[in-house]
Design a protein around this motif. Structure first.
Motif, PDB file in Angstrom:
ATOM      1  N   GLN A 120       0.842  -1.186   0.000  1.00  0.00           N
ATOM      2  CA  GLN A 120       0.000   0.000   0.000  1.00  0.00           C
ATOM      3  C   GLN A 120       0.885   1.245   0.000  1.00  0.00           C
ATOM      4  O   GLN A 120       2.066   1.193   0.319  1.00  0.00           O
ATOM      5  CB  GLN A 120      -0.936   0.019   1.213  1.00  0.00           C
ATOM      6  N   VAL A 121       0.255   2.363  -0.384  1.00  0.00           N
ATOM      7  CA  VAL A 121       0.917   3.664  -0.348  1.00  0.00           C
ATOM      8  C   VAL A 121      -0.009   4.645   0.358  1.00  0.00           C
ATOM      9  O   VAL A 121      -1.240   4.496   0.364  1.00  0.00           O
ATOM     10  CB  VAL A 121       1.245   4.181  -1.764  1.00  0.00           C
ATOM     11  N   GLY A 122       0.563   5.684   0.931  1.00  0.00           N
ATOM     12  CA  GLY A 122      -0.234   6.673   1.647  1.00  0.00           C
ATOM     13  C   GLY A 122      -0.564   6.201   3.059  1.00  0.00           C
ATOM     14  O   GLY A 122      -0.284   5.057   3.455  1.00  0.00           O
ATOM     15  N   GLU A 123      -1.196   7.082   3.833  1.00  0.00           N
ATOM     16  CA  GLU A 123      -1.561   6.791   5.213  1.00  0.00           C
ATOM     17  C   GLU A 123      -2.974   7.294   5.492  1.00  0.00           C
ATOM     18  O   GLU A 123      -3.454   8.256   4.870  1.00  0.00           O
ATOM     19  CB  GLU A 123      -0.574   7.467   6.179  1.00  0.00           C
ATOM     20  N   GLY A 124      -3.609   6.638   6.440  1.00  0.00           N
ATOM     21  CA  GLY A 124      -4.947   7.056   6.852  1.00  0.00           C
ATOM     22  C   GLY A 124      -5.957   6.940   5.728  1.00  0.00           C
ATOM     23  O   GLY A 124      -6.017   5.922   5.011  1.00  0.00           O
ATOM     24  N   THR A 126      -5.917   8.457   3.010  1.00  0.00           N
ATOM     25  CA  THR A 126      -5.288   8.540   1.692  1.00  0.00           C
ATOM     26  C   THR A 126      -4.591   7.230   1.298  1.00  0.00           C
ATOM     27  O   THR A 126      -3.996   7.149   0.229  1.00  0.00           O
ATOM     28  CB  THR A 126      -4.247   9.658   1.672  1.00  0.00           C
ATOM     29  N   ALA A 127      -4.667   6.234   2.159  1.00  0.00           N
ATOM     30  CA  ALA A 127      -3.970   4.968   1.881  1.00  0.00           C
ATOM     31  C   ALA A 127      -4.658   4.224   0.736  1.00  0.00           C
ATOM     32  O   ALA A 127      -5.889   4.193   0.628  1.00  0.00           O
ATOM     33  CB  ALA A 127      -3.948   4.122   3.138  1.00  0.00           C
ATOM     34  N   HIS A 128      -3.833   3.635  -0.094  1.00  0.00           N
ATOM     35  CA  HIS A 128      -4.337   2.809  -1.209  1.00  0.00           C
ATOM     36  C   HIS A 128      -3.613   1.464  -1.164  1.00  0.00           C
ATOM     37  O   HIS A 128      -2.391   1.407  -1.055  1.00  0.00           O
ATOM     38  CB  HIS A 128      -4.066   3.491  -2.562  1.00  0.00           C
ATOM     39  N   GLU A 129      -4.426   0.404  -1.232  1.00  0.00           N
ATOM     40  CA  GLU A 129      -3.859  -0.938  -1.233  1.00  0.00           C
ATOM     41  C   GLU A 129      -3.722  -1.428  -2.677  1.00  0.00           C
ATOM     42  O   GLU A 129      -4.585  -1.198  -3.514  1.00  0.00           O
ATOM     43  CB  GLU A 129      -4.735  -1.908  -0.437  1.00  0.00           C
ATOM     44  N   TYR A 134       2.820  -2.793  -5.437  1.00  0.00           N
ATOM     45  CA  TYR A 134       3.181  -1.514  -6.034  1.00  0.00           C
ATOM     46  C   TYR A 134       4.670  -1.508  -6.380  1.00  0.00           C
ATOM     47  O   TYR A 134       5.508  -1.981  -5.606  1.00  0.00           O
ATOM     48  CB  TYR A 134       2.884  -0.360  -5.076  1.00  0.00           C
ATOM     49  N   ALA A 172      -3.633   6.508  -7.373  1.00  0.00           N
ATOM     50  CA  ALA A 172      -2.869   6.327  -6.137  1.00  0.00           C
ATOM     51  C   ALA A 172      -1.658   7.235  -6.096  1.00  0.00           C
ATOM     52  O   ALA A 172      -1.210   7.646  -5.015  1.00  0.00           O
ATOM     53  CB  ALA A 172      -2.436   4.864  -6.006  1.00  0.00           C
ATOM     54  N   TRP A 175      -1.543  10.830  -4.285  1.00  0.00           N
ATOM     55  CA  TRP A 175      -1.465  10.906  -2.834  1.00  0.00           C
ATOM     56  C   TRP A 175      -0.043  10.680  -2.327  1.00  0.00           C
ATOM     57  O   TRP A 175       0.185  10.769  -1.111  1.00  0.00           O
ATOM     58  CB  TRP A 175      -2.409   9.880  -2.204  1.00  0.00           C
TER      59      TRP A 175
END
Length: 225
Positions: A120-124, A126-129, A134, A172, A175
């Motif tokens: 995943q990237v981002g946090e909270g 804004t996170a994208h799995e 990735y 993604a 973010w």
């Protein structure tokens, strides 16, 4: 019985010179004379043989001249190409890799780093799995043209070992901090550091990335191996 010293010695027989002197006897010379025109035939045969030899020499000389002309007029053949059974291996073209500067259109690119295996990237919020994993490609983009040019991640392609191509995940990527890959306008002479984000299968084997200054350009390939 004693011999009387006054008595002369008996006379020796005198040689005779009336004999013929000794000469070595040789067998008589026999001269054989051929009948008819044998000498004339020999002369004619010799002349015919000489003429044939001259004709053969002229023909061979003309063939040799023709061979020389064909060799000099034709394409030049190298010594290596002339060796039977040994063909020259084609020279492999150099494929740029990490750290190499490449150009396409108005942009110059330099891929500096590749990260993979991110779930995943981002946090909270804004996170994208990732659907698979990735892959992040770090690069520098510089405008080498004479006017502003838009850089977009949607024009870039990731290539795996099977030759399949993958689009960037723009949704993604926006973010990501300092991604600079989504519709970034770059003025002449300026450069930006950006991130390209791809969602690919977990068992993917990376091969290369194809970079473009726009979706219509020919692109340039950078090896990721």
């Amino acid at each position: 019985m004693h011999q009387n010293p006054q008595q002369p010695y008996p006379q020796q027989p005198q040689p005779r010179y009336d004999r013929q002197p000794y000469t070595q006897q040789y067998p008589p010379t026999v001269i054989v004379q051929k009948k008819g025109n044998g000498c004339l035939k020999a002369v004619l045969v010799g002349a015919a043989v000489l003429t044939i030899l001259v004709v053969i020499g002229v023909v061979l000389g003309s063939r040799s001249d023709d061979a020389q002309v064909s060799l000099t007029d034709g394409p030049e053949v190298t010594a290596q190409a002339a060796k039977p059974g040994k063909s020259q291996a084609p020279r492999k073209a150099h494929v740029p890799g990490l750290g190499d500067l490449v150009k396409d259109g108005k942009f110059a690119f330099k891929v500096t780093k590749v990260e993979k295996g991110l779930s995943q990237v981002g946090e909270g919020f804004t996170a994208h799995e990732a659907q698979g994993q990735y892959v992040l490609v770090h690069l520098t983009v510089k405008n080498i043209g004479d006017e502003a040019q838009m850089f977009t991640d949607s024009a870039q392609k990731l290539i795996d070992a099977k030759g399949r191509t993958f689009d960037a995940d723009s949704g993604a990527a926006i973010w990501l901090q300092d991604s600079n890959a989504f519709l970034e306008n770059i003025n002449p002479g300026n450069s930006v550091n950006g991130l390209l984000l791809f969602d690919v299968p977990k068992n993917l084997t990376l091969k290369a990335i194809e970079l473009h200054d726009s979706i219509f350009s020919g692109g340039v390939t950078v090896s990721l191996r």
